[in-house]
Design a protein around this motif. Structure first.
Motif, mmCIF file in Angstrom:
data_model
loop_
_atom_site.group_PDB
_atom_site.id
_atom_site.type_symbol
_atom_site.label_atom_id
_atom_site.label_comp_id
_atom_site.label_asym_id
_atom_site.label_seq_id
_atom_site.Cartn_x
_atom_site.Cartn_y
_atom_site.Cartn_z
ATOM 1 N N PRO A 126 0.655 -1.541 0.168
ATOM 2 C CA PRO A 126 -0.055 0.069 -0.124
ATOM 3 C C PRO A 126 1.008 1.497 -0.107
ATOM 4 O O PRO A 126 2.255 1.075 0.301
ATOM 5 C CB PRO A 126 -0.899 0.175 0.902
ATOM 6 C CG PRO A 126 -0.021 -1.126 2.406
ATOM 7 C CD PRO A 126 0.627 -2.035 1.211
ATOM 8 N N ASN A 163 0.178 7.333 4.965
ATOM 9 C CA ASN A 163 -1.179 7.487 5.336
ATOM 10 C C ASN A 163 -0.896 7.501 6.678
ATOM 11 O O ASN A 163 -0.642 6.945 7.551
ATOM 12 C CB ASN A 163 -1.633 6.045 4.882
ATOM 13 C CG ASN A 163 -2.872 6.324 5.114
ATOM 14 O OD1 ASN A 163 -3.228 6.571 5.640
ATOM 15 N ND2 ASN A 163 -3.640 4.700 3.999
ATOM 16 N N VAL A 207 -4.758 5.055 8.592
ATOM 17 C CA VAL A 207 -4.653 3.733 8.403
ATOM 18 C C VAL A 207 -6.376 3.554 9.268
ATOM 19 O O VAL A 207 -5.915 3.024 10.622
ATOM 20 C CB VAL A 207 -4.092 2.764 8.794
ATOM 21 C CG1 VAL A 207 -4.107 2.117 8.533
ATOM 22 C CG2 VAL A 207 -2.437 3.895 8.007
ATOM 23 N N ASN A 252 -8.347 -1.415 5.389
ATOM 24 C CA ASN A 252 -7.741 -1.063 4.640
ATOM 25 C C ASN A 252 -6.094 -1.706 4.604
ATOM 26 O O ASN A 252 -6.574 -2.791 5.735
ATOM 27 C CB ASN A 252 -6.350 0.284 5.393
ATOM 28 C CG ASN A 252 -7.466 1.500 5.262
ATOM 29 O OD1 ASN A 252 -6.968 2.722 5.555
ATOM 30 N ND2 ASN A 252 -8.451 1.277 4.843
ATOM 31 N N ARG A 309 -5.171 -7.566 4.994
ATOM 32 C CA ARG A 309 -6.079 -6.654 5.063
ATOM 33 C C ARG A 309 -5.660 -6.235 6.170
ATOM 34 O O ARG A 309 -6.259 -7.437 7.558
ATOM 35 C CB ARG A 309 -7.747 -6.979 4.665
ATOM 36 C CG ARG A 309 -8.772 -6.477 4.878
ATOM 37 C CD ARG A 309 -9.493 -7.839 4.782
ATOM 38 N NE ARG A 309 -10.799 -6.883 5.344
ATOM 39 C CZ ARG A 309 -11.656 -6.992 5.643
ATOM 40 N NH1 ARG A 309 -11.221 -8.114 6.608
ATOM 41 N NH2 ARG A 309 -12.995 -6.379 6.094
#
Length: 220
Positions: free
Chosen positions: A27, A31, A34, A38, A56
């Motif tokens: 990913p 970020n 999160v 996600n 995941r």
């Protein structure tokens, strides 16, 4: 518990830090928000080698008939992980590391409004959470999924929340990953006092759609 976190370390730096071969579908970073379900960065050992892969966030037991076929399992309690049907096999056989830059927790004011805090390491480097993982497949849909292991909060963290993620130092990464024999159960303890620092951040992070580095900035 842990229900939201930030990741800013680039994948190539993660691969170097953990001596892990990176996958091609990691990913994007940074970020700063999160959220559960996600895809997140994880490290596990497979065929004698460490892998940096995407999973995941939200553990799916094999008996779930759909991704929403039961409670969303983002955390696994250290006290019961070896007994719970959802986690006991993963606890023995499928453990992983989850590197983060910091995580969020909430308190409430006198009116019941949720007040977010950002918790990060007191020193250098990322926080590394203990995790467990599980492959799930149903009707042609497949996911590699994980949960963060949590324990009772230390005295410092208890000022905000009664639970905290199990945080692992570099000296025990191999043991948690099963590379150094047994003893992983002894690692599921609170972080030492003073290992973390925390401060209030803006309520913008209360929305799972919020983004940007300002989410981790302290407020007065």
């Amino acid at each position: 518990m842990c229900g939201r976190f930030a990741t800013t370390l680039p994948p190539d730096a993660m691969a170097q830090l953990f001596e892990a071969a990176p996958a091609n579908d990691l990913p994007p970073v940074p970020n700063y928000n999160v959220c559960p379900t996600n895809q997140i960065h994880t490290i596990h050992t497979e065929a004698g080698a460490r892998r940096l892969t995407s999973m995941r966030w939200g553990f799916l037991p094999h008996w779930y008939k759909a991704t929403n076929g039961g409670p969303l399992l983002i955390n696994a309690r250290a006290e019961t992980i070896a007994e719970k049907p959802a986690f006991k096999a993963a606890c023995r056989e499928r453990r992983c590391l989850i590197p983060v830059s910091g995580f969020y927790e909430w308190t409430k004011d006198e009116e019941g409004a949720r007040l977010p805090w950002y918790i990060q390491p007191a020193g250098e480097g990322p926080l590394v959470f203990a995790g467990v993982w599980q492959d799930w497949e149903r009707d042609g849909e497949a996911h590699r999924t994980c949960a963060i292991v949590t324990c009772a909060a230390n005295d410092q963290m208890a000022a905000i929340h009664h639970r905290m993620p199990v945080i692992l130092g570099p000296e025990v990464w191999g043991k948690w990953l099963g590379e150094e024999g047994k003893g992983a159960a002894t690692l599921m303890t609170p972080a030492p006092e003073g290992a973390l620092r925390f401060y209030r951040v803006d309520r913008a992070v209360n929305s799972n759609r919020a983004s940007g580095p300002e989410l981790t900035c302290p407020i007065e």
